[in-house]
Write a protein that holds these residues in place. Structure first.
Motif, PDB file in Angstrom:
ATOM      1  N   ALA A   1       0.621  -0.593   0.182  1.00  0.00           N
ATOM      2  CA  ALA A   1       0.225  -0.064  -0.124  1.00  0.00           C
ATOM      3  C   ALA A   1       0.741   1.348   0.401  1.00  0.00           C
ATOM      4  N   TYR A   2       1.956   1.603   1.106  1.00  0.00           N
ATOM      5  CA  TYR A   2       2.624   2.109   0.812  1.00  0.00           C
ATOM      6  C   TYR A   2       3.067   2.724  -0.366  1.00  0.00           C
TER       7      TYR A   2
ATOM      8  N   TYR B   1       1.751   1.622  -3.130  1.00  0.00           N
ATOM      9  CA  TYR B   1       0.345   1.662  -4.335  1.00  0.00           C
ATOM     10  C   TYR B   1      -0.224   2.601  -4.201  1.00  0.00           C
ATOM     11  N   GLY B   2      -0.320   3.460  -2.874  1.00  0.00           N
ATOM     12  CA  GLY B   2      -1.026   4.230  -3.005  1.00  0.00           C
ATOM     13  C   GLY B   2      -1.989   3.842  -1.665  1.00  0.00           C
ATOM     14  N   HIS B   3      -3.560   4.943  -2.045  1.00  0.00           N
ATOM     15  CA  HIS B   3      -4.534   4.817  -1.212  1.00  0.00           C
ATOM     16  C   HIS B   3      -5.545   3.401  -1.702  1.00  0.00           C
ATOM     17  N   ASP B   4      -5.342   3.606  -3.115  1.00  0.00           N
ATOM     18  CA  ASP B   4      -6.450   3.318  -4.055  1.00  0.00           C
ATOM     19  C   ASP B   4      -6.297   1.475  -3.876  1.00  0.00           C
TER      20      ASP B   4
ATOM     21  N   TYR C   1      -4.828  -0.163  -0.665  1.00  0.00           N
ATOM     22  CA  TYR C   1      -5.427  -0.066   0.323  1.00  0.00           C
ATOM     23  C   TYR C   1      -6.611   0.131   0.905  1.00  0.00           C
ATOM     24  N   ALA C   2      -7.230   1.119   0.138  1.00  0.00           N
ATOM     25  CA  ALA C   2      -8.576   1.096   0.170  1.00  0.00           C
ATOM     26  C   ALA C   2      -9.290  -0.350   0.070  1.00  0.00           C
TER      27      ALA C   2
ATOM     28  N   ASP D   1     -10.593   0.047   5.972  1.00  0.00           N
ATOM     29  CA  ASP D   1      -9.967   1.247   7.086  1.00  0.00           C
ATOM     30  C   ASP D   1     -11.573   1.430   7.409  1.00  0.00           C
TER      31      ASP D   1
ATOM     32  N   SER E   1     -14.242   3.035   7.008  1.00  0.00           N
ATOM     33  CA  SER E   1     -15.152   3.929   6.066  1.00  0.00           C
ATOM     34  C   SER E   1     -14.897   2.618   4.990  1.00  0.00           C
ATOM     35  N   GLU E   2     -13.990   1.639   4.590  1.00  0.00           N
ATOM     36  CA  GLU E   2     -13.364   1.057   4.137  1.00  0.00           C
ATOM     37  C   GLU E   2     -13.956  -0.128   4.081  1.00  0.00           C
TER      38      GLU E   2
END
Length: 93
Positions: free
Chosen positions: A38-39, A41-44, A46-47, A52, A54-55
């Motif tokens: 995730a670090y 490849y980013g938020h998408d 991670y989501a 989290d 909310s996701e």
């Protein structure tokens, strides 16, 4: 130690890769690997993988052909030679 991570369907659209080799250390878990990815490849990423409050995770996570939900979930230990597969929910890998 090295493990293989394969990306299928929507996860592959985020990473733009089919698979990568990941260096892991003693005591690493599925969660450790996912946070490192995730670090990069980013938020998408991670989501859809970790989520989290909310996701919620939107992918199926398999380690050596077994759904991590039947193992220790995100706390499942990984070791050299393992294969982690991330695919859309409901997709068999």
């Amino acid at each position: 130690m090295i493990m293989l991570v394969k990306f299928l369907e929507s996860v592959q659209e985020i990473t733009r890769q089919q698979e990568i080799s990941v260096k892991i250390g003693k005591g690493d878990t599925v969660q450790t690997v996912l946070f490192a990815l995730a670090y990069n490849y980013g938020h998408d990423f991670y989501a859809v993988t970790i989520g989290d409050e909310s996701e919620t995770p939107k992918v199926r996570i398999m380690l050596n052909g077994r759904d991590i939900g039947y193992l220790n979930g995100f706390e499942t230990d990984v070791k050299g030679g393992d294969v982690l597969v991330l695919s859309s929910q409901g997709t068999l890998s």
